[in-house]
Design a protein around this motif. Structure first.
Motif, mmCIF file in Angstrom:
data_model
loop_
_atom_site.group_PDB
_atom_site.id
_atom_site.type_symbol
_atom_site.label_atom_id
_atom_site.label_comp_id
_atom_site.label_asym_id
_atom_site.label_seq_id
_atom_site.Cartn_x
_atom_site.Cartn_y
_atom_site.Cartn_z
ATOM 1 N N THR A 110 0.855 -1.180 0.000
ATOM 2 C CA THR A 110 0.000 0.000 0.000
ATOM 3 C C THR A 110 0.897 1.239 0.000
ATOM 4 O OG1 THR A 110 -0.164 0.322 2.405
ATOM 5 C CG2 THR A 110 -1.681 -1.278 1.389
ATOM 6 N N GLY A 111 0.379 2.324 -0.547
ATOM 7 C CA GLY A 111 1.221 3.507 -0.685
ATOM 8 C C GLY A 111 2.393 3.247 -1.614
ATOM 9 N N GLY A 112 2.156 2.402 -2.607
ATOM 10 C CA GLY A 112 3.237 1.960 -3.478
ATOM 11 C C GLY A 112 3.523 2.857 -4.656
ATOM 12 N N THR A 113 2.905 4.032 -4.694
ATOM 13 C CA THR A 113 3.094 4.899 -5.849
ATOM 14 C C THR A 113 4.183 5.940 -5.655
ATOM 15 O OG1 THR A 113 1.359 6.432 -5.102
ATOM 16 C CG2 THR A 113 0.688 4.617 -6.545
ATOM 17 N N SER A 114 4.723 6.068 -4.438
ATOM 18 C CA SER A 114 5.789 7.050 -4.214
ATOM 19 C C SER A 114 6.546 6.696 -2.947
ATOM 20 C CB SER A 114 5.223 8.479 -4.094
ATOM 21 O OG SER A 114 4.448 8.623 -2.917
ATOM 22 N N GLY A 115 7.641 7.406 -2.703
ATOM 23 C CA GLY A 115 8.373 7.299 -1.453
ATOM 24 C C GLY A 115 8.858 5.899 -1.135
ATOM 25 N N ILE A 116 8.728 5.518 0.136
ATOM 26 C CA ILE A 116 9.230 4.229 0.608
ATOM 27 C C ILE A 116 8.502 3.075 -0.069
ATOM 28 C CG2 ILE A 116 9.482 2.750 2.645
ATOM 29 C CD1 ILE A 116 9.632 5.377 4.306
ATOM 30 N N ASP B 220 -8.270 3.242 -1.431
ATOM 31 C CA ASP B 220 -8.092 4.083 -0.248
ATOM 32 C C ASP B 220 -7.924 3.155 0.943
ATOM 33 O OD1 ASP B 220 -8.321 5.700 1.982
ATOM 34 O OD2 ASP B 220 -10.090 6.780 1.298
ATOM 35 N N VAL B 221 -6.740 3.171 1.574
ATOM 36 C CA VAL B 221 -6.462 2.220 2.654
ATOM 37 C C VAL B 221 -7.421 2.357 3.825
ATOM 38 C CG1 VAL B 221 -4.018 1.902 2.149
ATOM 39 C CG2 VAL B 221 -4.728 3.760 3.673
ATOM 40 N N ALA B 222 -8.034 3.513 3.988
ATOM 41 C CA ALA B 222 -8.922 3.730 5.125
ATOM 42 C C ALA B 222 -10.390 3.503 4.780
ATOM 43 C CB ALA B 222 -8.732 5.137 5.681
ATOM 44 N N PHE C 192 -4.593 -1.202 9.969
ATOM 45 C CA PHE C 192 -5.474 -2.274 10.446
ATOM 46 C C PHE C 192 -6.199 -2.960 9.295
ATOM 47 C CE2 PHE C 192 -10.035 -3.008 11.344
ATOM 48 C CZ PHE C 192 -9.928 -4.185 12.060
ATOM 49 N N LEU C 193 -6.776 -2.160 8.387
ATOM 50 C CA LEU C 193 -7.523 -2.743 7.270
ATOM 51 C C LEU C 193 -6.609 -3.495 6.309
ATOM 52 C CD1 LEU C 193 -10.121 0.069 6.442
ATOM 53 C CD2 LEU C 193 -10.545 -2.140 7.550
ATOM 54 N N SER C 194 -5.386 -3.020 6.156
ATOM 55 C CA SER C 194 -4.435 -3.727 5.299
ATOM 56 C C SER C 194 -4.187 -5.139 5.819
ATOM 57 C CB SER C 194 -3.109 -2.962 5.232
ATOM 58 O OG SER C 194 -3.275 -1.712 4.614
ATOM 59 N N VAL C 195 -4.166 -5.272 7.129
ATOM 60 C CA VAL C 195 -3.987 -6.590 7.734
ATOM 61 C C VAL C 195 -5.278 -7.394 7.664
ATOM 62 C CG1 VAL C 195 -3.468 -7.819 9.876
ATOM 63 C CG2 VAL C 195 -2.141 -5.778 9.246
ATOM 64 N N LYS C 196 -6.364 -6.804 8.100
ATOM 65 C CA LYS C 196 -7.635 -7.532 8.157
ATOM 66 C C LYS C 196 -8.042 -8.114 6.806
ATOM 67 C CE LYS C 196 -12.589 -6.803 8.890
ATOM 68 N NZ LYS C 196 -13.664 -5.833 9.247
ATOM 69 N N LEU C 197 -7.910 -7.313 5.752
ATOM 70 C CA LEU C 197 -8.426 -7.723 4.454
ATOM 71 C C LEU C 197 -7.496 -8.657 3.689
ATOM 72 C CD1 LEU C 197 -9.971 -4.306 3.361
ATOM 73 C CD2 LEU C 197 -11.161 -6.303 4.271
#
Length: 256
Positions: free
Chosen positions: A14-20, A67-69, A125-130
């Motif tokens: 997640t958040g894989g489009t920039s930065g870390i 949207d991760v949230a 949390f949702l990244s883990v749950k799903l």
């Protein structure tokens, strides 16, 4: 040459489009993993996918807007990525926002405070749950959360961000206990100080970190730590929030 053990493994970031997150996607693809990225912006997602595929033409790389949230948005993106990759072994939660910086507690709006928690904590949390139903079936499965040294130390004007990253550190511990014994899933987090990312530059109000009098990491340096923790070579490491702050947390206040 070190074999990190990611060949033919399936990785979701997640958040894989920039930065870390983007740096980690490059490194995983370079290790012959199959990579799926999630980002909120369709434009940034398209740009990131072009760069990744150009750099790693032999790799399987897919991406979806999400949207991760938002639980349903994430469910849709996760389901699509798992179908494309053919399974899931590793999840990296790199999505996050800084929120309002520089405001004292009585100046921070409640809605701004909650938005930072929504993305940084609920999103983790949702990244883990799903993804858990798929990760249970994975090989040497891991979650790696991107936290911050701001979960351990504080600076004025960063209240919402400090609170969110403190929650990520405790979420890492709680998940590592809950998921390891029954499912064999390891959970760790990487907690850097300032990293030269678009979010950091925007939050600090600078166009560049060149010449600053404090240490700044590159996204690639932190992404390397992400891969190190996720590697099956690190099988004994679980429940760790790895500080990457140049040793500042270890310093005494004694004036020596």
């Amino acid at each position: 040459m070190i074999n990190l053990g990611f060949k033919d493994r399936n990785v979701l970031i997640t958040g894989g489009t920039s930065g870390i997150g983007l740096a980690a996607a490059h490194l995983f693809a370079g290790e012959q993993a199959r990579v799926g990225i999630i980002g909120r912006s369709a434009e940034r997602l398209e740009s990131a996918l072009k760069r990744l595929r150009a750099s790693h033409p032999e790799a399987k790389i897919v991406g979806y807007v999400g949207d991760v949230a938002d639980e349903e948005s994430m469910r849709t993106a996760v389901t699509a990525i798992v179908a494309d990759l053919g399974g899931l072994d590793h999840v990296v939660n790199s999505a996050g926002i800084a929120g309002p910086l520089g405001d004292a507690v009585d100046q921070v709006r409640a809605e701004d405070f909650l938005e930072v928690q929504r993305v940084n904590v609920l999103g983790a949390f949702l990244s883990v749950k799903l993804t858990l139903p798929y990760l249970k079936e994975g090989v040497d499965p891991t979650y790696t959360l991107v936290g911050s040294d701001s979960g351990f130390v504080a600076a004025p004007g960063m209240l919402a961000y400090n609170a969110s990253k403190g929650a990520v550190a405790q979420l890492t511990r709680a998940l590592s206990v809950e998921l390891h014994e029954p499912h064999g899933v390891r959970v760790n987090s990487v907690c850097p100080s300032i990293v030269d990312t678009p979010m950091s530059r925007d939050g600090m109000g600078v166009e560049s970190f060149a010449g600053v009098d404090y240490p700044v990491s590159t996204p690639e340096q932190i992404a390397w730590l992400v891969l190190s923790l996720a590697s099956p070579n690190s099988v004994a490491v679980n429940g760790v929030s790895l500080l990457a702050d140049y040793g500042y947390h270890a310093r005494s206040s004694f004036p020596a």
